[in-house]
Design a protein around this motif. Structure first.
Motif, PDB file in Angstrom:
ATOM      1  N   ALA A  33       2.186  18.830 -18.942  1.00 33.91           N
ATOM      2  CA  ALA A  33       2.068  19.342 -17.583  1.00 33.91           C
ATOM      3  C   ALA A  33       3.219  18.815 -16.711  1.00 33.91           C
ATOM      4  CB  ALA A  33       0.736  18.891 -16.976  1.00 33.91           C
ATOM      5  N   ALA A  34       3.849  19.703 -15.995  1.00 33.99           N
ATOM      6  CA  ALA A  34       4.985  19.295 -15.166  1.00 33.99           C
ATOM      7  C   ALA A  34       4.496  18.775 -13.827  1.00 33.99           C
ATOM      8  CB  ALA A  34       5.923  20.466 -14.947  1.00 33.99           C
ATOM      9  N   PRO A  35       4.974  17.606 -13.415  1.00 28.80           N
ATOM     10  CA  PRO A  35       4.582  17.083 -12.110  1.00 28.80           C
ATOM     11  C   PRO A  35       5.241  17.863 -10.959  1.00 28.80           C
ATOM     12  CG  PRO A  35       6.080  15.569 -13.231  1.00 28.80           C
ATOM     13  CD  PRO A  35       5.854  16.726 -14.144  1.00 28.80           C
ATOM     14  N   ALA A  36       4.852  17.530  -9.774  1.00 26.64           N
ATOM     15  CA  ALA A  36       5.186  18.376  -8.623  1.00 26.64           C
ATOM     16  C   ALA A  36       6.642  18.288  -8.187  1.00 26.64           C
ATOM     17  CB  ALA A  36       4.272  18.034  -7.455  1.00 26.64           C
ATOM     18  N   SER A  37       7.181  17.078  -8.078  1.00 24.98           N
ATOM     19  CA  SER A  37       8.483  16.976  -7.424  1.00 24.98           C
ATOM     20  C   SER A  37       9.634  16.754  -8.393  1.00 24.98           C
ATOM     21  CB  SER A  37       8.456  15.821  -6.412  1.00 24.98           C
ATOM     22  OG  SER A  37       8.394  14.606  -7.145  1.00 24.98           O
ATOM     23  N   GLY A  38      10.741  17.364  -8.126  1.00 26.74           N
ATOM     24  CA  GLY A  38      11.969  17.162  -8.891  1.00 26.74           C
ATOM     25  C   GLY A  38      11.920  17.781 -10.260  1.00 26.74           C
ATOM     26  N   GLU A  39      13.089  17.840 -10.890  1.00 22.19           N
ATOM     27  CA  GLU A  39      13.119  18.382 -12.247  1.00 22.19           C
ATOM     28  C   GLU A  39      12.720  17.292 -13.217  1.00 22.19           C
ATOM     29  OE1 GLU A  39      16.025  20.081 -15.606  1.00 22.19           O
ATOM     30  OE2 GLU A  39      16.933  19.657 -13.660  1.00 22.19           O
ATOM     31  N   PRO A  40      11.698  17.552 -14.040  1.00 25.11           N
ATOM     32  CA  PRO A  40      11.191  16.490 -14.903  1.00 25.11           C
ATOM     33  C   PRO A  40      12.207  16.068 -15.973  1.00 25.11           C
ATOM     34  CG  PRO A  40      10.058  18.559 -15.357  1.00 25.11           C
ATOM     35  CD  PRO A  40      10.977  18.815 -14.205  1.00 25.11           C
ATOM     36  N   ILE A  41      12.089  14.812 -16.384  1.00 23.59           N
ATOM     37  CA  ILE A  41      12.877  14.311 -17.507  1.00 23.59           C
ATOM     38  C   ILE A  41      11.934  14.209 -18.704  1.00 23.59           C
ATOM     39  CG2 ILE A  41      14.148  12.343 -18.431  1.00 23.59           C
ATOM     40  CD1 ILE A  41      14.991  11.738 -15.550  1.00 23.59           C
ATOM     41  N   ARG A  42      12.335  14.865 -19.794  1.00 28.39           N
ATOM     42  CA  ARG A  42      11.440  14.918 -20.950  1.00 28.39           C
ATOM     43  C   ARG A  42      11.942  13.994 -22.044  1.00 28.39           C
ATOM     44  NH1 ARG A  42      10.125  18.473 -25.626  1.00 28.39           N
ATOM     45  NH2 ARG A  42      12.305  19.129 -25.672  1.00 28.39           N
ATOM     46  N   GLY A  61      12.734   9.578  -8.492  1.00 26.07           N
ATOM     47  CA  GLY A  61      12.290  10.816  -7.862  1.00 26.07           C
ATOM     48  C   GLY A  61      11.932  11.922  -8.844  1.00 26.07           C
ATOM     49  N   ARG A  62      12.418  11.814 -10.071  1.00 22.32           N
ATOM     50  CA  ARG A  62      12.100  12.875 -11.037  1.00 22.32           C
ATOM     51  C   ARG A  62      10.934  12.425 -11.919  1.00 22.32           C
ATOM     52  NH1 ARG A  62      17.748  14.316 -13.823  1.00 22.32           N
ATOM     53  NH2 ARG A  62      16.436  15.873 -14.861  1.00 22.32           N
ATOM     54  N   PRO A  63       9.988  13.311 -12.132  1.00 21.76           N
ATOM     55  CA  PRO A  63       8.841  12.918 -12.960  1.00 21.76           C
ATOM     56  C   PRO A  63       9.218  12.769 -14.453  1.00 21.76           C
ATOM     57  CG  PRO A  63       8.624  15.209 -12.300  1.00 21.76           C
ATOM     58  CD  PRO A  63       9.871  14.692 -11.633  1.00 21.76           C
ATOM     59  N   LEU A  64       8.495  11.869 -15.119  1.00 19.46           N
ATOM     60  CA  LEU A  64       8.685  11.674 -16.560  1.00 19.46           C
ATOM     61  C   LEU A  64       7.677  12.523 -17.325  1.00 19.46           C
ATOM     62  CD1 LEU A  64       9.845   9.979 -19.019  1.00 19.46           C
ATOM     63  CD2 LEU A  64       7.912   8.449 -18.632  1.00 19.46           C
ATOM     64  N   VAL A  65       8.175  13.167 -18.373  1.00 16.31           N
ATOM     65  CA  VAL A  65       7.265  13.897 -19.259  1.00 16.31           C
ATOM     66  C   VAL A  65       7.432  13.333 -20.656  1.00 16.31           C
ATOM     67  CG1 VAL A  65       6.756  16.104 -20.340  1.00 16.31           C
ATOM     68  CG2 VAL A  65       7.344  16.018 -17.916  1.00 16.31           C
ATOM     69  N   ILE A  66       6.303  12.909 -21.244  1.00 11.69           N
ATOM     70  CA  ILE A  66       6.361  12.488 -22.651  1.00 11.69           C
ATOM     71  C   ILE A  66       5.758  13.603 -23.490  1.00 11.69           C
ATOM     72  CG2 ILE A  66       5.513  10.875 -24.381  1.00 11.69           C
ATOM     73  CD1 ILE A  66       5.644   8.682 -22.360  1.00 11.69           C
ATOM     74  N   ASP A  67       6.605  14.192 -24.339  1.00 13.32           N
ATOM     75  CA  ASP A  67       6.142  15.270 -25.218  1.00 13.32           C
ATOM     76  C   ASP A  67       5.655  14.626 -26.511  1.00 13.32           C
ATOM     77  OD1 ASP A  67       5.743  17.460 -26.750  1.00 13.32           O
ATOM     78  OD2 ASP A  67       7.746  18.318 -26.486  1.00 13.32           O
ATOM     79  N   LEU A  68       4.346  14.505 -26.623  1.00 19.50           N
ATOM     80  CA  LEU A  68       3.778  13.816 -27.783  1.00 19.50           C
ATOM     81  C   LEU A  68       3.474  14.816 -28.909  1.00 19.50           C
ATOM     82  CD1 LEU A  68       2.555  11.279 -29.102  1.00 19.50           C
ATOM     83  CD2 LEU A  68       0.413  11.838 -27.956  1.00 19.50           C
ATOM     84  N   GLN A  69       4.075  14.581 -30.077  1.00 25.35           N
ATOM     85  CA  GLN A  69       3.848  15.472 -31.221  1.00 25.35           C
ATOM     86  C   GLN A  69       3.215  14.707 -32.385  1.00 25.35           C
ATOM     87  OE1 GLN A  69       4.617  18.871 -31.789  1.00 25.35           O
ATOM     88  NE2 GLN A  69       5.052  19.127 -29.602  1.00 25.35           N
ATOM     89  N   ASP A  70       2.411  15.423 -33.111  1.00 27.84           N
ATOM     90  CA  ASP A  70       1.681  14.844 -34.246  1.00 27.84           C
ATOM     91  C   ASP A  70       2.587  14.809 -35.483  1.00 27.84           C
ATOM     92  OD1 ASP A  70      -0.209  14.038 -36.060  1.00 27.84           O
ATOM     93  OD2 ASP A  70      -1.169  16.004 -36.215  1.00 27.84           O
ATOM     94  N   VAL A 126       2.492   7.302 -18.201  1.00 30.42           N
ATOM     95  CA  VAL A 126       3.111   8.427 -17.494  1.00 30.42           C
ATOM     96  C   VAL A 126       2.487   8.587 -16.116  1.00 30.42           C
ATOM     97  CG1 VAL A 126       3.395  10.932 -17.470  1.00 30.42           C
ATOM     98  CG2 VAL A 126       3.844   9.640 -19.562  1.00 30.42           C
ATOM     99  N   ASP A 127       1.160   8.473 -16.044  1.00 30.77           N
ATOM    100  CA  ASP A 127       0.462   8.537 -14.759  1.00 30.77           C
ATOM    101  C   ASP A 127       1.013   7.507 -13.788  1.00 30.77           C
ATOM    102  OD1 ASP A 127      -1.165  10.574 -15.261  1.00 30.77           O
ATOM    103  OD2 ASP A 127      -3.058   9.422 -15.353  1.00 30.77           O
ATOM    104  N   ASP A 128       1.037   6.253 -14.282  1.00 29.00           N
ATOM    105  CA  ASP A 128       1.473   5.153 -13.430  1.00 29.00           C
ATOM    106  C   ASP A 128       2.912   5.340 -12.956  1.00 29.00           C
ATOM    107  OD1 ASP A 128      -0.971   4.169 -13.827  1.00 29.00           O
ATOM    108  OD2 ASP A 128      -0.385   2.404 -15.002  1.00 29.00           O
ATOM    109  N   ILE A 129       3.778   5.730 -13.896  1.00 26.95           N
ATOM    110  CA  ILE A 129       5.193   5.879 -13.564  1.00 26.95           C
ATOM    111  C   ILE A 129       5.389   6.971 -12.524  1.00 26.95           C
ATOM    112  CG2 ILE A 129       7.433   6.630 -14.497  1.00 26.95           C
ATOM    113  CD1 ILE A 129       6.338   5.271 -17.193  1.00 26.95           C
ATOM    114  N   ASN A 130       4.706   8.100 -12.728  1.00 29.29           N
ATOM    115  CA  ASN A 130       4.908   9.221 -11.822  1.00 29.29           C
ATOM    116  C   ASN A 130       4.283   9.004 -10.439  1.00 29.29           C
ATOM    117  OD1 ASN A 130       6.523  10.531 -13.624  1.00 29.29           O
ATOM    118  ND2 ASN A 130       4.870  11.782 -14.489  1.00 29.29           N
ATOM    119  N   THR A 131       3.143   8.297 -10.414  1.00 31.47           N
ATOM    120  CA  THR A 131       2.565   7.997  -9.090  1.00 31.47           C
ATOM    121  C   THR A 131       3.477   7.039  -8.325  1.00 31.47           C
ATOM    122  OG1 THR A 131       0.878   7.105 -10.565  1.00 31.47           O
ATOM    123  CG2 THR A 131       0.104   8.141  -8.540  1.00 31.47           C
TER     124      THR A 131
END
Lengths: 501, 288, 327, 402
Positions: free
Chosen positions: D24-33, D70-79, D59-64
């Motif tokens: 899920a992409a957070p609200a502000s800025g272009e996310p870093i994946r 200013g850019r949200p972090l996205v962790i793409d977790l794959q199995d 991820v929650d803590d970092i983005n809050t």
């Protein structure tokens, strides 16, 4: 002329059973030798020993003067012994052409030459139109030809043909006979086992007769056909019954509560235009027969004619391809085997088919597995033991430890345990000593006297016809003759069917 | 000496459970000619069924055994009817593949249902022991060995003395002849597969109080079952008992006196040797 | 009935003996199409290598399992020998990986010869069971013989010399090596389809007794087929080792891996040229699709697929394709 | 044939469109994946679910807290389905889609091939939970490890032995896998250095269920310490059978953490695991900032299930990654690698720095702690500065326990 094959004191034992007993046998180059004998005489086993498919127990085998007793099968093939299998063994998923190519490569390592040779054999065998068909799609006749053709690709010096005619229709049979002549003319020596007597009598230069594993007669077809020993071996004993006192299933004893000797209104077994097949191999083409309540009916015919298949069809061990099997008002052809038994139709199969690792009594108890018969178990067990006192003595013994005769008695006893209204017996005298055969026939009559309808398949034709009310003669899957037993006994047709004369 | 006896005793107790696993496999092979590659998974199904009832009903795991056996039997019959009967006449590799597939599906169903943490249950006898002179016996193992003896005796009675047992043996020795005696061999096959499943499930129930359950441990037990069956002779039910005890003792002695990291090699080597030298099994006659 | 001998070029004869050049043509077409994979799917090279490599090993398995009819559930032994021999020679003796792979082939052939000589007297399921036993014992020994194999801690291949100027760790290079291996295996299979030796094997598969009756020595020919199958599988194993870069006995000699190779062949169709390729594509490609779309359910669906194939396409999915084409 | 090619093509097509699925992409800025690989299914899935929880909370803590500048972090977790093959496939897809950093994997058997691959691709791999020494020894410039290596798990035991003074002999029993052998080697080396004779040393095959024969042999040696390394199921079975064969040692040591240091060990082992001393990466009673709070939140996140230290370490790993991403000069693999090397961060797990020491490269030198099971709970007993309880020593003999 030189000797192609010679055996010395050739012997094969299966457990305690002597299948081939000190057979001395020799074939000259260019001969066609017919090897005949009743079922279980050891003919196929003899082939297996010569071709190397089985190891000999003792004795020696020479091929063109060279000892091959212990050579593996493939070396014998290389030396020039080709064979067919009675139970056909094509390479089912390969095409006909490829089936032959496998053997052709043995003589022609070069692919081109091998293909040419295989094509030549195909042509000679009249299989050209099937060249690209897979072997499993062939008819019986086609497969039998393929068997011969594959053996021919080895350019064999000695060719062993195991029942390549039986099961073919007359036209096909004629073609095969012609072919065998042609093969001989090309220089091969042939030993053939065949049950179609017309064929073997016509083709063979010399005939060897095996019975119970031993060589009992040898000579020209004429000599052999008139040899009394041979006739006895084929048609059964001429002698009347001996007067030895016997424990019997005394006539007049009520045979249980659900059926009795007086029950002449019981159901009739009727087969109408039945056809049946093993896989693609059709065995029954047109079988219609009737067994009325209280009758003893014999079904006779040469080996491979379809006798056992008829019984298996009734017992639903084999699917009915076309036609009807009716027992009273019930259509058997729609049922499963165990339901057929439940209706009161029991079968004592060929070769006894006992549960060898179970005791005598367990075998008998298994015979009364049905809920219907379980309540009568004690009574029936007593009756069987009265009929066969020996079984009572041996009731704790494992079935496999019994002698052949005892095993047959046990098989019949087991069949009786299901309190049948119709009992089908398949070759009950097969492989038994003459005195035991006598006893078996006595038992069959006693059973019939008990009010149980009997359908009997026998190769001991004389005996069977003597005790039968009526009999049917089956040939190549078709009923060809019907009549009262004693009448058929005199019939030339019967002799012809068995001895080809 | 005491140590040696102790080790052998442990081997015998473990071997009892191996025997139960092997008997089921042997029955199935004898009657249906199927080499059941899912057998170990059936055992794991038994473990989880026990676990399920143990946690829901809060009763002793040994008390829920009848339920577990019932569930196993039913599952076995269902599997046989729906998946094995249709391929009864297919070549043998079909049944091998089919049972491999069944094993995969079952173990994954367990995974979805129970998760993949190893499950361990604690009962009051999980760690308790009793003593006979210097020899120590685990209570859980003792109870399970006792039950093993009871079940095997019961099975021997069933096979030897009852109509059903005779029908099963008859169908194993000669299916056609059995049909001719009025035995519904189709039903016997379903029943036998049900029994095989139930026995494997039972073994699972017996093992649970001392071991752990995990959806993926099936193949380990399948291999053990193969070894037991081959040692005893494929299709030879009595042989499976001997095979089980032999494997238990071999493993115990091997682990103690040679090395525990090679423990499974001893069983496998015995398995291979018997396969090559006495294909009918150590306790069997060759069947023709 | 015409009395002149049927000529070799007669259409019936040509159809009757699997005309070689024809199927060889197909082999080349398929390989050529596959050669474009790295160009088209440049983001899925790892997947491509896996598919082609497993297809190659499954085809090698099929030489014994499909063409000769001997069900082996222990072929992981050769994968392991290929990977380990290559890696250990590279690491300890500084041998070049391709010579290491050749040594692996040698070792595999020796093992297969002994294994075959001992167990080919067993028929049917007994041979399969024996193969499991051999493979499991090999795994345990490899796991424990740490001084030779590095034991359970595994072996890693940090660097390798360049092969003909190519980086062996590049997925693209690995892909084409795998493709060459697959090509070798499929050409071998297509040769089996029409050669004298191939007919021997097929005859043994169909009926061993009848094969002997036409002069075939089944034990010798089965052992030869086993050697060929082992050699090709071993080559695949060496490449698999390079592909992984790190491996341990538990994965390399596992029963799972053996079963997988057999399953690929069966699902695609045993004893056919492309069956194993179809099977590998479906199982490897399929499980990747399943992993993405059914997270956590892939093994379940995998099992289901096996059951469905056995029930509805017992001769493999390749034959379904053929059937569809005929309609 | 044609159909077959079509079918294959179809498979490829499906794959082609199935590239990176993103969170899920957070609200502000272009996310870093960034990518993460863990075992969500297969044999290591228990631990995969721990890692998943740790990553999610981080991820929650970092983005809050404002994200990455200013850019949200996205962790793409794959199995990775617990398989190295799959992990490699996933890693390739990550790298091709431009991910500059990958977290993972869980098991050493997956992480090792992954580390080899990442080093070749020159993209940094940040590992939290694999223990095998060889991952960072010799390691590579692109592989960083937050968690302790096996050596660190073994070390505090010898410090404890030294302090206790009455320990003489050691017996070793480890599972026959990579971790087990790694622990075994560390034990052997450190025992030799400390002058403790090893009187028994064996590996057992995993899934070996009957330990009694081996335990009886160990009993005969009369060793003071029985040092073990096992995964969870075996650890419980071991302790139960140790009691059963009446094997007494002064210390039962879970030297490789893992099976001895997780909640299910307490639950499954019952009274048999009392007094066992195990090394551990972390425990909720250590005095790092927000440690207790994080533990509670993880527990809530996991629906009440007890989180293991793997979740905390994954949390720390993600925090370290975010820190590096914030500090990196460029968001390229090289830039991030450089930033990681200068990491010095205090997390709820402890201080994270990547150091080179005794053959290790880019390894966090955090020592492990020792916990003892006391009254069916873990009590931190070593090192003394973080300990909350005292070691109970020697372990009472079985017959003396109630």
């Amino acid at each position: 002329m030189s000797e192609v094959l010679r055996t010395e004191q050739l012997r094969k034992l299966f457990g305690g059973l002597v299948a081939v007993n000190d057979v001395e046998f020799a074939v000259e180059e260019g001969e066609i030798v017919g090897l005949i004998g009743p079922n279980g005489a050891g003919k196929t086993t003899f082939f297996n020993l010569v071709s190397g498919a089985m190891r000999v127990s003792s004795g020696r085998i020479f091929f063109q003067g060279r000892e091959i007793t212990h050579a593996p099968a493939y070396q014998r093939a290389e030396l020039g012994i080709g064979r067919t299998f009675q139970i056909m063994k094509p390479f089912p998923r390969l095409t006909v052409m490829e089936n032959l190519l496998v053997g052709a490569y043995l003589r022609h390592p070069n692919r081109h030459a091998a293909v040419r040779w295989a094509a030549e054999v195909i042509e000679m065998m009249g299989l050209a139109e099937f060249a690209s068909a897979s072997a499993r799609s062939l008819t019986t006749a086609g497969r039998k030809r393929l068997e011969v053709a594959r053996a021919l690709t080895l350019s064999p010096t000695l060719l062993l043909l195991d029942e390549v005619v039986a099961g073919l229709n007359p036209v096909e049979a004629e073609g095969t006979v012609e072919l065998i002549r042609r093969i001989r003319d090309r220089g091969a020596t042939i030993i053939m086992v065949e049950h179609v007597m017309r064929v073997i009598m016509g083709l063979s230069d010399r005939i060897v007769v095996l019975a119970n594993g031993s060589n009992i007669a040898e000579g020209t077809p004429q000599q052999v056909a008139t040899n009394p020993d041979v006739i006895t071996a084929y048609l059964g004993t001429h002698e009347g019954r001996d007067a030895r006192p016997q424990a019997t299933w005394s006539p007049g004893t009520p045979a249980g509560e659900n059926h009795s000797a007086r029950d002449d209104t019981g159901p009739t077994l009727a087969l109408r235009r039945v056809q049946a097949a093993y896989g693609d191999v059709q065995v029954l083409w047109d079988v219609s027969l009737e067994v009325r309540p209280g009758e003893l009916v014999a079904l006779i015919g040469a080996n491979g004619a379809g006798k056992t298949t008829t019984l298996r069809t009734v017992a639903r061990l084999l699917r009915v391809r076309d036609g009807e099997v009716q027992f009273g008002t019930n259509r058997l052809d729609q049922m499963s085997s165990h339901d057929v038994v439940n209706l009161g139709v029991a079968m004592v199969p060929e070769g006894r088919q006992l549960f060898n690792q179970m005791t005598v009594e367990e075998n008998l108890l298994t015979g009364s597995s049905l809920a219907r018969t379980r309540t009568l178990r004690r009574t029936n067990l007593d009756r069987v033991y009265t009929l066969f006192p020996l079984l009572r003595e041996r009731r704790r013994q494992e079935a496999s430890t019994l002698s052949g005769g005892e095993q047959q008695m046990l098989a019949i006893g087991r069949g009786l345990m299901s309190a049948p209204r119709l009992l089908m017996l398949d070759e009950p005298s097969l492989g038994l000593a003459p005195t035991i055969v006598e006893e078996v026939f006595r038992v069959v009559q006693d059973i019939r006297r008990e009010g149980i309808t009997v359908l009997l398949v026998e190769q001991n034709v004389q005996q069977a016809l003597r005790i039968a009310d009526r009999a049917y003669v089956i040939e190549s899957g078709r009923i060809v003759l019907e009549g009262p037993g004693p009448e058929l006994l005199q019939s030339a047709e019967v002799r012809r069917a068995y001895l080809g004369i | 000496m005491v140590e040696f006896i102790q080790i052998v005793v442990n081997g015998i107790f473990t071997g009892g459970v191996y025997a139960i696993i092997g008997i089921g496999l042997s029955l199935i092979f004898g009657v249906m000619r199927i080499v059941n590659f899912a057998h170990g998974v059936f055992l794991v199904v038994g473990m989880f069924t026990t676990l399920f009832f143990f946690e829901r009903l809060h009763v002793d795991p040994f008390l829920v055994i009848p339920l577990v056996v019932l569930v196993g039997g039913l599952l076995g019959v269902i599997v046989e009817r729906s998946l094995l009967e249709p391929i009864a006449r297919a070549p043998e590799h079909a049944s091998i593949l089919m049972t491999v597939g069944i094993g995969l599906v079952l173990s994954n169903v367990l995974l979805f249902t129970f998760g993949d943490a190893p499950q361990i249950i604690n009962t009051r006898y999980s760690t308790s022991t009793w003593h006979l002179g210097p020899i120590t016996f685990s209570t859980a193992l003792t109870i399970s060995f006792f039950l093993t003896v009871v079940v095997i005796s019961g099975l021997a009675l069933l096979l030897g003395r009852t109509d059903l047992g005779r029908a099963i043996r008859a169908a194993a020795q000669n299916a056609d002849a059995a049909e001719l005696q009025g035995i519904n061999t189709r039903r016997v096959r379903s029943l036998v597969f049900g029994m095989g499943f139930a026995l494997a499930a039972l073994a699972g129930a017996l093992l649970l109080p001392q071991l752990f359950a995990h959806p993926s441990i099936g193949p380990t037990y399948t291999l053990k079952a193969f070894i037991v069956t081959v040692l005893g002779g494929m299709g030879n039910v009595a042989g499976a008992i001997g095979g089980g005890l032999l494997l238990g003792i071999t493993e115990s002695l091997g682990a103690a006196y040679v090395s525990s990291s090679y423990r499974d090699v001893f069983g496998l080597a015995a398995f291979l040797l018997v396969l090559l030298l006495r294909p009918a099994g150590l306790f069997g006659r060759s069947r023709t | 009935m015409p009395q002149t001998p049927l000529s070799v070029s007669h259409p019936a004869v040509r159809r009757g003996v699997n005309a070689g050049p024809w199927s060889l043509g197909w082999v080349l077409v398929v390989l050529a199409v596959l050669a474009f994979y790295p160009v088209v799917f440049r983001n899925f090279l790892t997947l491509g290598v896996t598919i082609v490599l497993f297809a190659g090993m499954a085809t090698a398995w099929d030489v014994l399992g499909g063409w000769t009819g001997q069900l082996s559930l222990g072929h992981a032994v050769f994968v392991g020998i290929g990977a380990y021999t290559m890696a250990l020679l590279v690491l300890r003796a500084g041998v070049a990986p391709w010579w290491g792979a050749m040594a692996g082939v040698g070792a595999s052939v020796v093992v297969a010869a002994m294994w075959g000589a001992v167990t080919f007297r067993l028929r049917g399921p007994y041979f399969a069971l024996a193969s499991i036993a051999v493979a499991e014992m090999t795994r345990i020994v490899a796991n424990n013989w740490a001084s030779l194999t590095g034991g359970a801690e595994g072996v890693s291949l940090p660097s390798l010399p360049r092969f003909l100027g190519l980086d062996l760790f590049s997925r693209r290079v690995e892909f084409y090596i795998a493709l060459v291996l697959l090509g070798l295996a499929v050409v071998a299979a297509s040769w089996l389809q029409r050669s004298r030796f191939g007919y021997h094997l097929q005859a043994i598969r169909e009926d061993e007794d009848a094969a002997m009756a036409v002069g075939i020595n089944p034990t010798r020919d089965k052992v030869l087929a086993f050697l060929a199958s082992a050699a090709l599988t071993s080559l695949g194993g060496s490449l698999y080792g390079i592909f992984l870069g790190f491996f341990e006995p538990r994965g390399m000699f596992s029963l799972d891996l053996s079963v997988q190779l057999a399953l690929m062949a069966y699902i695609g169709g045993v004893g056919t040229l492309f069956g194993p390729l179809v099977g590998a594509g479906l199982l490897v490609g399929g499980s990747e699709v399943l992993r993405i779309y059914f997270p956590g359910k892939s093994l379940f669906v995998y099992g289901l697929l096996i059951i469905l194939v056995v029930l509805f396409a017992p001769d493999g999915l390749g034959t379904v394709v053929r059937r569809v084409r005929r309609v | 044939m044609k159909q077959m090619i079509m079918a294959l093509a179809l498979v490829f097509l499906v794959l082609g469109t199935a590239g990176g699925t993103s969170g899920a992409a957070p609200a502000s800025g272009e996310p870093i994946r960034i990518g993460a690989i863990s075992s969500l299914t297969g044999s290591f899935a228990t631990f995969g679910s721990m890692e998943r929880a740790g990553y999610a909370l981080a991820v929650d803590d970092i983005n809050t807290a404002g994200g990455l500048n200013g850019r949200p972090l996205v962790i793409d977790l794959q199995d990775d389905t617990s398989s190295a093959n799959t992990a490699l496939t996933v890693a390739e897809q990550f790298i091709n889609s431009g991910v500059p950093l990958i977290l993972g994997a869980y098991s050493s058997s997956v992480t090792k091939p992954l580390a080899v691959y990442m080093a070749r691709q020159r993209v940094p791999l940040l590992n939290s939970n694999s223990a095998d020494d060889s991952i960072t020894k010799p390691g590579s410039d692109y592989v960083f490890r937050v968690g302790q290596n096996t050596d660190a798990y073994v070390k505090p035991f010898f410090a404890l032995f030294k302090q206790l003074g009455t320990i003489k002999t050691i017996a070793i029993l480890v599972s026959n896998n990579a971790l087990g052998h790694s622990v075994e080697n560390s034990l052997l080396t450190q025992a030799k250095d400390g002058g403790y004779p090893v009187v028994f040393d064996q590996a057992y095959d995993e899934g070996l269920t009957d330990f009694r024969p081996v335990l009886n042999r160990i009993k005969d040696t009369g060793a003071d310490v029985l040092a073990m390394s096992s995964y969870e199921a075996d650890a419980v079975a071991l302790m139960r059978q140790i009691k059963e064969v009446n094997l007494n040692a002064k210390i039962f040591a879970g030297a490789g953490a893992t099976g001895f240091a997780i909640p299910s060990f307490l639950k499954g082992g019952g009274d048999t695991v009392e007094y066992v001393i195990t090394s551990a990466a972390w425990s909720p009673d250590v005095h790092y900032p927000k440690a207790h709070e994080l533990f509670a939140r993880l527990k809530a996140f996991m629906g009440g299930a007890e989180p293991s230290y793997h979740a905390i370490r994954a949390y720390a790993g993600a925090t370290v990654a975010a820190d590096a991403l914030r500090r990196a000069a460029t968001l390229s693999p090289e830039g991030i690698r450089a930033a990681l090397q200068t990491t010095s961060l205090t997390t709820p797990f402890g201080t994270v720095e990547f150091k080179d020491f005794s053959g290790f490269h880019n390894q966090n030198p955090l020592p492990s702690i020792l916990m003892q099971v006391q009254h069916r709970a873990y009590v931190t007993v070593w090192p003394l500065d973080v300990a909350v309880g005292k070691v109970i020593y020697p372990t009472p003999v079985w017959t003396a326990r109630k």
